[in-house]
Design a protein around this motif. Structure first.
Motif, short mmCIF file in Angstrom:
data_model
loop_
_atom_site.label_atom_id
_atom_site.label_comp_id
_atom_site.label_asym_id
_atom_site.label_seq_id
_atom_site.Cartn_x
_atom_site.Cartn_y
_atom_site.Cartn_z
N GLY A 1 0.81 -1.21 0.00
CA GLY A 1 0.00 0.00 0.00
C GLY A 1 0.84 1.26 0.00
O GLY A 1 0.55 2.23 -0.70
N VAL B 1 -4.24 -5.77 -1.66
CA VAL B 1 -4.32 -4.44 -1.07
C VAL B 1 -4.62 -3.40 -2.14
O VAL B 1 -5.48 -2.53 -1.98
CB VAL B 1 -3.01 -4.10 -0.33
N CYS B 2 -3.91 -3.48 -3.28
CA CYS B 2 -4.11 -2.52 -4.35
C CYS B 2 -5.41 -2.79 -5.12
O CYS B 2 -5.99 -1.87 -5.69
CB CYS B 2 -2.92 -2.52 -5.30
N VAL C 1 -6.20 4.70 0.19
CA VAL C 1 -6.07 3.27 -0.09
C VAL C 1 -7.18 2.52 0.63
O VAL C 1 -7.46 2.79 1.80
CB VAL C 1 -4.69 2.76 0.41
#
Length: 440
Positions: free
Chosen positions: A291, A343-344, A438
């Motif tokens: 992240g 995460v992305c 994020v």
């Protein structure tokens, strides 16, 4: 008169403790503690599969279906749970869900019935679906916005550490005091969280329980309207499928990892659990780094691609190289560390739609990240039964060879290849709106 005095004392206690500077950390800590322990509940069957198979008299495919029931309820609730947390007291939802998780784990421990065991896992999965979202909701109420990113990351890390702890603790506990006593100890820990939540967690003053003020019917209509907009986007599906495929091996290892490592690498159950736990320790560290790097370069897709390629390479190393125990632990840690494209994918889900659809879009991606692995958990069990060579234990339980496990686990590299392909089909989003946070 007594009730009035008791109520006055309760309010006095609430006012006193909620004014302490450490109190927000108590609130978040108990909610995040539930997330930690629900991961222990989620992971527990993986370190006691032979014992469960003998107790319930099940083959691998059926046992995989029973254990995967946790995920079916968890997935089903991902969309509605956000709306429920927005409309009802997070304190009440946290007390309700922790208590329900206690009941589910207790039922799973004591039953001899496959049907009750299936229901118990469904109940635990339903309750656990609230853990992460409630923890973040309480963080938004008790902490400044500048700390939410840190708290979200810490909450996710606690979940992964719960997975790592769960595998080691359950394997060791099963060996030393039996699987039922081990599960009872987990239930007691969950019960302590429930009682502490009831006594120490309060809703923030001046925050309203919007469920009492809003029209839930209208809210439900809006939820489904928003969900329809999300699922009509091909990019939502591509990103969601990537999330599911990249995280799929972790979900499979949550159930079959200990037994796979035990037979494929000829090690003990405790050694296999230690190796498997390194997957989640690596993931907890790599997720935060992924992240941060993505924010720094202001791009998401490169992380998706690197993670997919590296995960495929790491998976092949774990599956086919004759590693010593220390080498296997390092390989598991590295695999978990690089397998963090999820995460992305969450971040992309937050950025590929208008702001008012962010919550539903992220819930959809989170649902897909669990659903794919949940579907393939029993498939691995079915493949194990298909490649079973006919060996039985003294108790009449099927024993599966290292070759059977390797044949069944071939699903993982195959599906990781698909994640690589999908990573080249997902559009970059971060440069469109670099101020978006994020997602977690």
């Amino acid at each position: 008169m007594y009730e009035t005095k008791a109520g006055h004392l309760a309010r006095s206690w609430q006012d006193t403790i909620s004014e302490k500077p450490f109190y927000p950390w108590v609130v978040w800590g108990l909610a995040a503690g539930f997330f930690f322990w629900e991961y222990v509940v989620r992971m527990a069957p993986s370190a006691m599969l032979p014992e469960l198979a003998g107790h319930l008299r099940l083959h691998a495919a059926s046992l995989g279906g029973v254990c995967a029931a946790f995920y079916y309820a968890y997935v089903f609730m991902q969309i509605p749970v956000g709306a429920l947390v927005d409309r009802f007291s997070p304190r009440k939802l946290l007390c309700f869900s922790t208590g329900l998780c206690c009941i589910g784990n207790y039922l799973f421990t004591i039953t001899h019935s496959v049907v009750v065991a299936l229901f118990a896992r469904l109940l635990s999965g339903f309750a656990s679906s609230f853990a992460f979202v409630v923890a973040l909701k309480l963080a938004t109420l008790w902490f400044p916005a500048s700390q939410l990113g840190l708290l979200a990351a810490l909450t996710q890390v606690l979940g992964m550490l719960g997975a790592a702890f769960g595998e080691h603790y359950v394997a060791l506990g099963t060996d030393m005091m039996g699987w039922q006593t081990t599960l009872h100890s987990i239930t007691i820990a969950m019960l302590i969280i429930t009682v502490a939540t009831y006594c120490l967690v309060f809703d923030k003053p001046n925050s309203t329980e919007s469920g009492a003020e809003q029209d839930l019917v209208q809210g439900s209509k809006k939820l489904w309207h928003d969900l329809l907009q999300v699922v009509q986007s091909s990019q939502s599906w591509l990103n969601g499928m990537y999330a599911g495929l990249i995280f799929m091996p972790m979900t499979i290892f949550e159930l079959w990892g200990v037994e796979y490592f035990k037979y494929a690498h000829n090690i003990s159950s405790i050694q296999a659990a230690d190796a498997s736990s390194m997957l989640f320790i690596g993931w907890s560290m790599g997720g935060v780094l992924a992240g941060a790097i993505s924010d720094r370069i202001q791009k998401r897709v490169p992380i998706l691609r690197v993670s997919a390629f590296a995960s495929l390479a790491g998976c092949l190393v774990m599956m086919y190289l004759p590693l010593p125990l220390w080498g296997l632990k390092i390989a598991c840690f590295v695999y978990g560390f690089v397998n963090t494209g999820l995460v992305c994918a969450y971040a992309i889900s937050a950025e590929q739609h208008p702001q008012e659809l962010t919550g539903v879009s992220m819930a959809f991606a989170n649902m897909m990240s669990v659903l794919v692995g949940a579907v393939f958990q029993p498939v691995v069990g079915w493949l194990l039964d298909a490649y079973w060579a006919g060996d039985l234990s003294a108790d009449g339980i099927r024993l599966y060879s290292a070759e059977a496990y390797q044949q069944a686990m071939i699903l993982m590299p195959v599906l990781l290849v698909l994640s690589i392909i999908l990573s080249f089909m997902i559009k970059e989003t971060y440069k469109v709106n670099p101020n978006r946070p994020v997602g977690h």
